[in-house]
Design an enzyme around this catalytic site. Structure first.
Site, mmCIF file in Angstrom:
data_model
loop_
_atom_site.group_PDB
_atom_site.id
_atom_site.type_symbol
_atom_site.label_atom_id
_atom_site.label_comp_id
_atom_site.label_asym_id
_atom_site.label_seq_id
_atom_site.Cartn_x
_atom_site.Cartn_y
_atom_site.Cartn_z
ATOM 1 N N CYS A 120 0.054 -13.416 -6.260
ATOM 2 C CA CYS A 120 0.216 -13.493 -7.707
ATOM 3 C C CYS A 120 1.543 -14.182 -7.993
ATOM 4 C CB CYS A 120 0.156 -12.106 -8.339
ATOM 5 S SG CYS A 120 -0.162 -12.137 -10.133
ATOM 6 N N CYS A 122 3.491 -13.082 -10.929
ATOM 7 C CA CYS A 122 4.252 -12.337 -11.939
ATOM 8 C C CYS A 122 5.618 -11.877 -11.447
ATOM 9 C CB CYS A 122 3.439 -11.159 -12.456
ATOM 10 S SG CYS A 122 2.936 -9.971 -11.192
ATOM 11 N N LYS A 201 -9.628 -5.701 -12.511
ATOM 12 C CA LYS A 201 -8.268 -5.242 -12.751
ATOM 13 C C LYS A 201 -8.071 -5.069 -14.245
ATOM 14 C CE LYS A 201 -3.420 -6.460 -11.843
ATOM 15 N NZ LYS A 201 -2.525 -7.464 -11.236
ATOM 16 N N LYS A 254 -8.990 -1.668 -9.844
ATOM 17 C CA LYS A 254 -7.626 -1.228 -10.112
ATOM 18 C C LYS A 254 -7.464 -1.001 -11.612
ATOM 19 C CE LYS A 254 -2.806 -2.720 -9.643
ATOM 20 N NZ LYS A 254 -1.883 -3.817 -9.296
ATOM 21 N N SER A 280 0.458 3.073 -9.210
ATOM 22 C CA SER A 280 1.785 3.679 -9.255
ATOM 23 C C SER A 280 1.874 4.908 -10.154
ATOM 24 C CB SER A 280 2.818 2.632 -9.693
ATOM 25 O OG SER A 280 2.482 2.061 -10.944
#
Length: 337
Positions: A120, A122, A201, A254, A280
């Site tokens: 990714c 980001c 996602k 996710k 998380s």
């Protein structure tokens, strides 16, 4: 026939009986452990919102990999926190970037450990989005440009494969990303490197601690134009169908905990391995409640991970992996199940 001839409790009477007829069993081979690698020297810093999870500099990474190998965990998922960022996230595809260097270090230390590279932009862009920013020609509004972003994602994936990544895990949610990366890998001679696609996602509130860990919060707006609406499930099927057609080897959902129905849907509809990401905030909520003495951490974690597998997950990415591996071993040795 029914009660009293049928008595369901007969097979629950002892621990041995329950173990014998258990339908879903969590094993260490189901676990993937995420690791955050950063720049600098002698860095092992606990992430405040994720107790027990750390940023590691490359010179401290060896001790973490040793623990993973000793625990019997078969795979790690690497995330990188770079020293510098720019609009194109150029350090994501730098041959000497933080993730590429970490891949080489892990493979040198533990060649048999499966190294999965998150693919990714980001963490590497100064704006925190997963693609390039373009401005609308009329309104001037900032937009995430899909097709130009694919070129950089392909470069990132190829550089990770060149560094030795065993699996490429693209998490960007750009349209066509699997097809683009598959073509790029094949043309670079990496036709045998599988793609673990972040197929489904969601634009989720459960990512908060991760953005703290990866320093990847968007600097403006949000990611709702490219990540999925939490209210949608038919769209999840369309996303997964596209990835299957484009050459994905594994399909990921996710987050996991609030999307068990989506995990089950993908398991029933496709014959590819399904991966659940125990994200998380799911981890941090358990840690916070356990620290306050409100829950039995071990029991909650093992029940949650077993539930994800029961829903259809073949593999589970989880920050609990090291503890879960220990608890699985203790269970097999006759400890608490």
């Amino acid at each position: 026939m029914t009660f009293p001839i049928v008595r369901h409790r007969r097979l629950r009477r002892t621990t041995a009986l329950r173990n014998m007829v258990r339908e879903t069993v969590l094993t260490v081979n189901d676990l993937i452990y995420p690791i955050f690698v950063t720049y600098g020297d002698n860095v092992k810093e606990e992430i405040p919102s994720m107790p027990g999870v750390f940023h590691f500099s490359l010179d401290r990474l060896e001790e973490e990999i040793r623990e993973v190998v000793d625990a019997g965990i078969p795979a790690v998922l690497l995330f990188g926190v770079p020293e510098t960022k720019d609009a194109e996230g150029s350090s994501a595809y730098d041959a000497d970037g933080i993730v590429q260097r970490a891949i080489r270090a892990v493979k040198a230390q533990a060649p048999e450990l499966v190294v999965i590279a998150d693919t990714c932009l980001c963490q590497f862009t100064d704006h925190g989005h997963c693609g390039l920013i373009h401005h609308h020609p009329v309104t001037g509004a900032a937009e995430i440009a899909n097709d130009p972003s694919l070129e950089l994602l392909v470069k990132t994936a190829v550089s990770q494969a060149e560094a030795g990544a065993d699996i490429i895990a693209p998490s960007n949610m750009m349209d066509g990303f699997v097809a683009a990366i598959r073509q790029g890998l094949d043309e670079a001679g990496f036709e045998n490197v599988p793609i673990m696609s972040y197929s489904v996602k969601y634009a989720s509130a459960f990512y908060g601690p991760f953005r703290d860990a990866a320093h990847s919060a968007p600097q403006f707006g949000d990611r709702k134009t490219y990540q999925m609406d939490p209210g949608n499930v038919r769209e999840a099927l369309r996303e997964a169908e596209s990835d299957v057609a484009e050459g994905a080897d594994m399909l990921m959902v996710k987050p996991a905990l609030a999307y068990m129905d989506v995990i089950r849907l993908l398991k029933e509809q496709f014959d590819l391995p399904v991966v659940a990401y125990n994200v998380s905030a799911e981890y941090s909520m358990v840690k916070a409640a356990a620290a306050n003495g409100w829950i039995d951490e071990r029991a909650i974690v093992m029940e949650t991970l077993t539930g994800m597998k029961r829903a259809g997950a073949d593999l589970i990415i989880t920050y609990h992996a090291k503890d879960a591996a220990k608890w699985v071993r203790e269970g097999l040795a006759g400890g608490r199940a």
